[in-house]
Structures are given as C-alpha cells and as structure tokens.
Design an enzyme around this catalytic site. Structure first.
Site, mmCIF file in Angstrom:
data_model
loop_
_atom_site.group_PDB
_atom_site.id
_atom_site.type_symbol
_atom_site.label_atom_id
_atom_site.label_comp_id
_atom_site.label_asym_id
_atom_site.label_seq_id
_atom_site.Cartn_x
_atom_site.Cartn_y
_atom_site.Cartn_z
ATOM 1 N N ARG A 9 26.027 51.988 31.835
ATOM 2 C CA ARG A 9 25.606 50.621 31.038
ATOM 3 C C ARG A 9 26.918 49.801 30.518
ATOM 4 N NH1 ARG A 9 19.802 50.204 30.175
ATOM 5 N NH2 ARG A 9 19.015 50.979 32.060
ATOM 6 N N ARG A 65 24.344 44.628 27.417
ATOM 7 C CA ARG A 65 23.837 43.600 26.128
ATOM 8 C C ARG A 65 24.700 43.777 25.026
ATOM 9 N NH1 ARG A 65 17.294 44.506 26.794
ATOM 10 N NH2 ARG A 65 18.219 46.806 27.231
ATOM 11 N N ARG A 92 24.032 36.340 31.274
ATOM 12 C CA ARG A 92 22.640 36.599 31.528
ATOM 13 C C ARG A 92 21.836 35.410 31.345
ATOM 14 N NH1 ARG A 92 17.674 38.323 29.273
ATOM 15 N NH2 ARG A 92 16.780 40.166 30.116
ATOM 16 N N ASP A 94 20.314 47.704 39.477
ATOM 17 C CA ASP A 94 19.402 48.474 38.826
ATOM 18 C C ASP A 94 19.191 49.607 39.837
ATOM 19 O OD1 ASP A 94 18.118 48.401 36.162
ATOM 20 O OD2 ASP A 94 16.555 48.978 37.671
ATOM 21 N N TYR A 152 8.675 55.607 38.112
ATOM 22 C CA TYR A 152 8.505 54.058 37.777
ATOM 23 C C TYR A 152 7.596 53.639 38.471
ATOM 24 C CZ TYR A 152 12.530 54.163 34.382
ATOM 25 O OH TYR A 152 13.263 54.485 33.483
#
Ligand code: CP3
Length: 354
Positions: A25, A29, A38, A75, A152
């Site tokens: 990552r 963020r 973003r 992703d 998921y």
C-alpha cells in the site's frame, strides 16, 4: 537494463549490496498527493480505471522515497468486478458487491474474464507505468488469491467472522472448489497478461489464508496457489519473473508454501524471521515483516526496529531478504516517518551482505 535490480535479485536469492525495500500500500491515503489525485478521479475505482491517474499515484511514493520497487496501483477485487459482481466502495465500510455469490447457480454462471477485455484498463496501466518508470526500479504486478477473492465474493464485502464463506466451504465443498478453480484460472490469465504487459515480478495476496485450519488451508487455499505457481509464465524476454506468495497469518506452514516452487514468501509480523528462515531452509527468499504500527512510534524507535528485523533475518548468505511491512501501511502514518524507515533499511543493511 534496470538501473536498480536489487529487488528482483533478492527475490531470486542472488547477491545484492543492500537489502531492497518497498511497502504494501505504498501508494495510498497516508500521502496527501494521493488524496489529491483520488479526489480528481472521483472514487477509488475511478482512480484504478484511469491509466494516467493510476500511473501518477504509482509514481508518487517513488518521488519521496528511495524505494526499490514500484507496485501497480489497482485492487485485488478487479477480477470479481470483471466477473459481473458489481464492485463498489462505500466510505468507511470498504469494498462491497451488488451481486454476491450465494449458491451453486451463481458459481456455475461465473466465467473466467478475458484480461484483455474487461480488465484491459489494468494492462493499459501496467504498460504506461513501465514506460514512466523508464527502468528505474522493477514493477510488481499482483492479484488476490482464489480463497481471499472468494471470501469477498461470498460475504459480499469485508468480514470478521467468515460465516458465509466458511459455511459454504464446510457444507458444500464441491461448490467451493468449483468457485476456487474458476478463480485460479482467472488469476493465471490475469497475471500472465500483466507479465505480458510489463510486470517484472508478481505477488499473490492471500490476506485471509490464515483464518483457515491447517487442513482447510491446504485444501482450499494452498492447492489453488499451487495451480497458480504452475500456470504463471516464469520468464519474459529471457528475464526471470519471480513469484511471491503472501498468506497472512500463515507462519506455521511456510514450509508447505515454499514447496509450491514459488520464489519468495511474504511474512507478517507475527513470525520471527530467523524461525521462518529455518522453516523454509533458504529454499525461497522472504519478504517482510516489520509491524506496520511501528510507524506510529518515534524516528529513533523506527530505526531500532529496522535493525531488529534485519538482524532477525541475519547474514543473507544463500538466502534472500526483501524488507517490507508485515501488511499494508496505515492511512494515518506521517509520510516523514516513512523516509526514516526506508533510509534506515539501506543504511543498516550493508553489513548483512558480503
Ligand atoms: O500496495 C500498493 O500500493 C498497491 C495497491 C493495492 C491496493 N489494494 C490499493 C488500495 C493493493 C496491492 C491492494 C490489495 C488489496 N485490496 C488486498 C490485499 C492486500 C491487503 O491489504 O490485505 C485486499 C484485501 C484488498 C481489498 C480492499 N481494497 C480493501 C479491504 C480496501 C480498504 C477499504 C478501506 O476503505 O479501507 C481496499 C481499498 C484500497 N485498495 C485502497 C487502496 C490505496 C484505499 C482506497 C481509497 O483510496 O479510499
């Protein structure tokens, strides 16, 4: 010719001058410039689907830090999205699917997505990032593992209990195997397309492998990781393409994972690297494993912990060590702390290489 090939060499257990380092990552963020891009993109998936912006954020951490690898900005949930499950991200709740997998019919209907059709945006990003990198450092491609994608897809989003997916696994193992097999075939085509488009190493994220019993891990996760290792094109234009497997929480059975024939294993922070190294007997390189939470501590503490992790792997010799966090970097980390971390790995690792 790559200007910095430390990362690829370490994965292949070849000698290097310093321990290479990158972060899971690393484009994310915690970086204000990421949050800015973003915003420009609209949402997270819009960012993934816009090759120029995906390329821009991939490069952002490399502008700040002396990282030894870049990782494709995307992703793991792109595959189920391409299968038609309708991926969306709702703020604060993480990923969700409009049409989760609920029964045998849903599984039967799933088709392996053509990576050059519905996932062409990923391949376009890979090509553009390679161009932009201009051989500065290698580019890592990636995918989720079949088991982790299945969690998921069946849960319809993130979960702490894994009730639906494990319910299906225990009650209808044949349906679960069919789902995992379709996913394994999809992952192989997806990763091979990334390699064809320019990815120089590939990593499979099995974030939820460690929630399984050892027996079920072998049956429902490892078996499909093996299928993937066997199906990936391991060379491109005469260069080897290293394959890294990362099952989080899998410290007890790293030896079984090493037997798949992969080149390296990712390890989380719950494992002592010297023990992990004994378990795999230098058959594969290891990637990891500093606790991401150490980055909340002071520069001095971060530097001390980098030394601890380097020492726990020890003299590299016939092994291979790629420094990383044990999982992704958190969003509230101070970007200046990350510089301390990355520089410390390079500054303190020369003594472990001959
Ligand atoms: O490492 C990198 O820099 C490359 C990019 C990358 C992302 N996700 C970007 C991302 C990679 C390799 C992933 C993999 C991924 N995605 C995994 C496996 C690794 C892991 O972290 O365990 C998983 C389980 C996912 C699914 C997913 N995507 C989750 C659980 C989330 C978090 C949702 C949230 O709101 O916290 C995402 C979103 C995501 N993927 C973000 C990033 C930078 C944050 C999204 C944003 O910008 O809001």
């Amino acid at each position: 010719m790559l200007k910095n090939d430390r990362f690829l060499k370490a994965l292949l257990k070849q000698p290097v001058d310093k321990t290479p380092v990158w972060m899971m990552r690393q484009a994310g963020r915690y970086l204000p410039e990421y949050r800015e891009t973003r915003k420009k993109a609209g949402g997270f998936m819009d960012l993934c689907m816009n090759k120029e912006l995906a390329c821009e954020v991939t490069m952002q951490p490399l502008e700040r830090y002396e990282l030894d690898a870049a990782i494709l900005f995307s992703d793991i949930l792109t595959i189920p999205d391409a299968m038609g499950l309708g991926l969306y991200f709702s703020t604060g709740e993480g990923p969700k699917f409009n049409k989760p997998i609920q029964n045998a019919n849903d599984v039967e209907r799933l088709a392996v997505p053509d990576p050059y059709d519905k996932l062409a945006y990923v391949m376009d990003a890979v090509s553009l990032i390679r161009q932009e990198l201009n051989d500065r450092v290698p580019l890592i491609g990636f995918s989720g593992s079949p088991w982790t994608l299945a969690t998921y897809m069946v849960e319809g989003g993130s979960t702490k209990e894994f009730g639906k997916v494990k319910g299906m696994m225990y009650d209808s193992p044949e349906i679960m195997h069919k789902l995992l097999d379709t996913l394994a075939k999809s992952v192989i085509q997806y990763l091979n397309a990334q390699i064809e488009s320019g990815a120089q190493a590939v990593m499979v994220f099995d974030t939820w492998g460690g929630v399984l019993t050892p027996r079920d891990y072998k049956d429902f996760s490892l078996r499909y990781l093996q299928q993937i290792v066997d199906g990936i094109n391991r060379t491109k234009d005469g260069e080897q393409i290293p394959v890294v497997l990362f099952s989080k929480g899998a410290g007890q059975w790293l030896d079984l994972m090493a037997e798949t024939g992969c080149d390296a294993l990712g390890v989380d922070w719950t494992v002592d690297l010297s023990q992990a190294r004994k378990l795999v007997n230098d058959k594969v390189a290891l990637q990891g494993n500093m606790d991401p939470c150490i980055l909340y501590a002071s520069d001095e503490r971060v530097e001390a912990e980098v030394k601890n992790v380097l020492a726990s792997y020890g003299k590299v010799g016939n092994g291979g060590h790629v420094f990383n966090l044990g999982h992704g970097i958190h969003q509230h980390i101070d970007p200046s702390r990350v510089k301390t971390f990355i520089d410390a790995v390079h500054d303190h690792s020369t003594q472990y290489h001959n």
